[in-house]
Design a protein around this motif. Structure first.
Motif, PDB file in Angstrom:
ATOM      1  N   ALA A   4       0.824  -1.212   0.000  1.00 46.88           N
ATOM      2  CA  ALA A   4       0.000   0.000   0.000  1.00 46.88           C
ATOM      3  C   ALA A   4       0.856   1.260   0.000  1.00 46.88           C
ATOM      4  N   ASP A   5       0.381   2.297  -0.706  1.00 46.08           N
ATOM      5  CA  ASP A   5       1.016   3.607  -0.646  1.00 46.08           C
ATOM      6  C   ASP A   5       0.600   4.352   0.609  1.00 46.08           C
ATOM      7  N   MET A   6      -0.599   4.044   1.109  1.00 47.21           N
ATOM      8  CA  MET A   6      -1.095   4.719   2.302  1.00 47.21           C
ATOM      9  C   MET A   6      -2.037   3.778   3.048  1.00 47.21           C
ATOM     10  N   LEU A   7      -1.996   3.857   4.370  1.00 47.26           N
ATOM     11  CA  LEU A   7      -2.858   3.032   5.217  1.00 47.26           C
ATOM     12  C   LEU A   7      -3.927   3.908   5.855  1.00 47.26           C
ATOM     13  N   ILE A   8      -5.156   3.436   5.817  1.00 45.52           N
ATOM     14  CA  ILE A   8      -6.256   4.124   6.486  1.00 45.52           C
ATOM     15  C   ILE A   8      -6.680   3.253   7.665  1.00 45.52           C
ATOM     16  N   ARG A  58      -1.115   0.165  20.125  1.00 45.19           N
ATOM     17  CA  ARG A  58      -0.686  -1.225  19.944  1.00 45.19           C
ATOM     18  C   ARG A  58      -0.578  -1.552  18.453  1.00 45.19           C
ATOM     19  N   ILE A  59      -1.553  -1.079  17.669  1.00 48.01           N
ATOM     20  CA  ILE A  59      -1.530  -1.310  16.227  1.00 48.01           C
ATOM     21  C   ILE A  59      -0.326  -0.616  15.596  1.00 48.01           C
ATOM     22  N   LYS A  60      -0.060   0.620  16.016  1.00 48.01           N
ATOM     23  CA  LYS A  60       1.080   1.355  15.468  1.00 48.01           C
ATOM     24  C   LYS A  60       2.394   0.674  15.826  1.00 48.01           C
ATOM     25  N   ALA A  61       2.485   0.147  17.028  1.00 45.24           N
ATOM     26  CA  ALA A  61       3.697  -0.555  17.441  1.00 45.24           C
ATOM     27  C   ALA A  61       3.901  -1.801  16.591  1.00 45.24           C
ATOM     28  N   TRP A  62       2.804  -2.490  16.295  1.00 45.21           N
ATOM     29  CA  TRP A  62       2.848  -3.678  15.427  1.00 45.21           C
ATOM     30  C   TRP A  62       3.357  -3.308  14.038  1.00 45.21           C
ATOM     31  N   LEU A  63       2.895  -2.178  13.515  1.00 46.27           N
ATOM     32  CA  LEU A  63       3.348  -1.714  12.203  1.00 46.27           C
ATOM     33  C   LEU A  63       4.804  -1.251  12.262  1.00 46.27           C
ATOM     34  N   ASP A  64       5.170  -0.549  13.334  1.00 41.88           N
ATOM     35  CA  ASP A  64       6.541  -0.051  13.478  1.00 41.88           C
ATOM     36  C   ASP A  64       7.564  -1.180  13.461  1.00 41.88           C
ATOM     37  N   ASP A  65       7.180  -2.323  14.012  1.00 38.19           N
ATOM     38  CA  ASP A  65       8.096  -3.459  14.081  1.00 38.19           C
ATOM     39  C   ASP A  65       8.337  -4.080  12.713  1.00 38.19           C
ATOM     40  N   ARG A  66       7.467  -3.765  11.744  1.00 30.32           N
ATOM     41  CA  ARG A  66       7.524  -4.471  10.460  1.00 30.32           C
ATOM     42  C   ARG A  66       7.742  -3.577   9.249  1.00 30.32           C
ATOM     43  N   PHE A  67       7.472  -2.269   9.394  1.00 34.70           N
ATOM     44  CA  PHE A  67       7.550  -1.393   8.233  1.00 34.70           C
ATOM     45  C   PHE A  67       8.287  -0.108   8.588  1.00 34.70           C
ATOM     46  N   TYR A  68       8.856   0.530   7.547  1.00 36.76           N
ATOM     47  CA  TYR A  68       9.615   1.756   7.717  1.00 36.76           C
ATOM     48  C   TYR A  68       8.947   2.864   6.917  1.00 36.76           C
ATOM     49  N   ARG A  69       8.691   3.993   7.569  1.00 31.07           N
ATOM     50  CA  ARG A  69       8.148   5.187   6.915  1.00 31.07           C
ATOM     51  C   ARG A  69       6.803   4.920   6.226  1.00 31.07           C
ATOM     52  N   TYR A  70       5.954   4.111   6.831  1.00 32.80           N
ATOM     53  CA  TYR A  70       4.620   3.916   6.278  1.00 32.80           C
ATOM     54  C   TYR A  70       3.766   5.151   6.569  1.00 32.80           C
ATOM     55  N   ARG A  71       2.754   5.395   5.716  1.00 31.22           N
ATOM     56  CA  ARG A  71       1.827   6.510   5.919  1.00 31.22           C
ATOM     57  C   ARG A  71       0.532   5.952   6.492  1.00 31.22           C
ATOM     58  N   LEU A  72       0.117   6.433   7.661  1.00 30.69           N
ATOM     59  CA  LEU A  72      -1.107   5.942   8.278  1.00 30.69           C
ATOM     60  C   LEU A  72      -1.992   7.117   8.668  1.00 30.69           C
ATOM     61  N   VAL A  73      -3.233   7.087   8.211  1.00 25.88           N
ATOM     62  CA  VAL A  73      -4.220   8.119   8.521  1.00 25.88           C
ATOM     63  C   VAL A  73      -5.308   7.492   9.382  1.00 25.88           C
ATOM     64  N   GLU A  74      -5.570   8.080  10.525  1.00 29.37           N
ATOM     65  CA  GLU A  74      -6.657   7.590  11.383  1.00 29.37           C
ATOM     66  C   GLU A  74      -7.983   8.162  10.896  1.00 29.37           C
ATOM     67  N   ALA A  75      -9.022   7.333  10.920  1.00 29.93           N
ATOM     68  CA  ALA A  75     -10.315   7.781  10.412  1.00 29.93           C
ATOM     69  C   ALA A  75     -11.453   7.083  11.153  1.00 29.93           C
ATOM     70  N   SER A  76     -12.608   7.733  11.111  1.00 28.47           N
ATOM     71  CA  SER A  76     -13.858   7.149  11.603  1.00 28.47           C
ATOM     72  C   SER A  76     -14.858   7.193  10.458  1.00 28.47           C
ATOM     73  N   ASP A  77     -15.616   6.125  10.286  1.00 28.53           N
ATOM     74  CA  ASP A  77     -16.596   6.043   9.203  1.00 28.53           C
ATOM     75  C   ASP A  77     -15.953   6.247   7.829  1.00 28.53           C
ATOM     76  N   GLY A  78     -14.654   5.943   7.712  1.00 28.45           N
ATOM     77  CA  GLY A  78     -13.972   6.091   6.433  1.00 28.45           C
ATOM     78  C   GLY A  78     -13.881   7.522   5.961  1.00 28.45           C
ATOM     79  N   ASN A  79     -13.969   8.481   6.887  1.00 31.63           N
ATOM     80  CA  ASN A  79     -14.019   9.884   6.503  1.00 31.63           C
ATOM     81  C   ASN A  79     -12.615  10.470   6.402  1.00 31.63           C
ATOM     82  N   VAL A  80     -12.099  10.519   5.184  1.00 30.08           N
ATOM     83  CA  VAL A  80     -10.788  11.107   4.892  1.00 30.08           C
ATOM     84  C   VAL A  80     -10.962  12.021   3.690  1.00 30.08           C
TER      85      VAL A  80
END
Length: 226
Positions: A26-30, A44-66
């Motif tokens: 993915a180019d970006m994670l929602i 906890r989710i971010k820590a899980w991602l940090d352990d496996r990926f470098y410089r990933y883009r993650l946007v937090e959202a509710s109801d898919g509102n981005v």
């Protein structure tokens, strides 16, 4: 784009390998449905991602509102949409409004994107090297989700170049001639709230400035993506 359900990231452990592959491409994670979990679970989710990926883009959202300006290379980015009250105040719209042109569908009735995103802009009348700019865009901090702009380049000084950055993807292309318009670079950046250091970004973009003698050179139409 890869949408992660904040409630279900760690569900179905036998599928974790598949989840990791989807995230990796993915180019970006929602991270959606963050309103349904605790802040501790999000960390906890971010820590899980940090352990496996470098410089990933993650946007937090509710109801898919981005904002679509972050997700897609569409339209002209209007920073006022992310700063305080939108130009057209939709707060008095009825809940069952079905007018697709009114604009409230994209940004919602109760969502204040200014709380989740920051904007920053860069302008210069000095020409930039497209290759140097591409490298700068590739190395933008992970807190930067989106950047777009019109570029005055040393590679083709008589033509406008267009920069599009969505997540990890960088695209540069040459467009029409400047004509009667004064050549000038204008870049708009969108990132996480509090995640933009203007001084650092300005220094990075200024390093893409080209030597004056490069203006004497022109190159064929260039289109790059990474």
């Amino acid at each position: 784009m890869c949408v992660l359900d904040a409630e279900q990231v760690f569900a179905a452990p036998e599928m974790m390998e598949l989840k990791l592959r989807q995230v990796a491409f993915a180019d970006m994670l929602i991270l959606n449905k963050v309103d349904l979990v605790t802040r501790e679970e999000i960390e906890r989710i971010k820590a899980w991602l940090d352990d496996r990926f470098y410089r990933y883009r993650l946007v937090e959202a509710s109801d898919g509102n981005v904002p679509l300006e972050i997700l897609l290379s569409v339209g002209r980015f209007d920073p006022s949409r992310l700063e305080g009250t939108p130009p057209n105040d939709h707060s008095n719209h009825p809940a069952d409004c079905d007018d697709t042109d009114c604009g409230h569908h994209v940004h919602g009735h109760r969502h204040d994107h200014s709380q989740a995103f920051s904007t920053w802009s860069y302008e210069t009348d000095q020409p930039l090297s497209l290759e140097a700019l591409r490298e700068t865009a590739r190395k933008l901090p992970a807190s930067i989700y989106r950047a777009k702009g019109v570029i005055y380049s040393s590679d083709a000084p008589t033509r406008r170049a267009v920069l599009q950055v969505v997540g990890k993807r960088v695209d540069l292309s040459l467009q029409d001639e400047w004509g009667g318009r004064a050549p000038r670079t204008q870049i708009m950046v969108i990132g996480a709230a509090g995640g933009i250091d203007g001084a650092i970004l300005r220094d990075q973009f200024q390093k893409a400035s080209a030597p004056n003698q490069a203006l004497e050179q022109t190159s064929p139409i260039m289109r790059t993506a990474s």
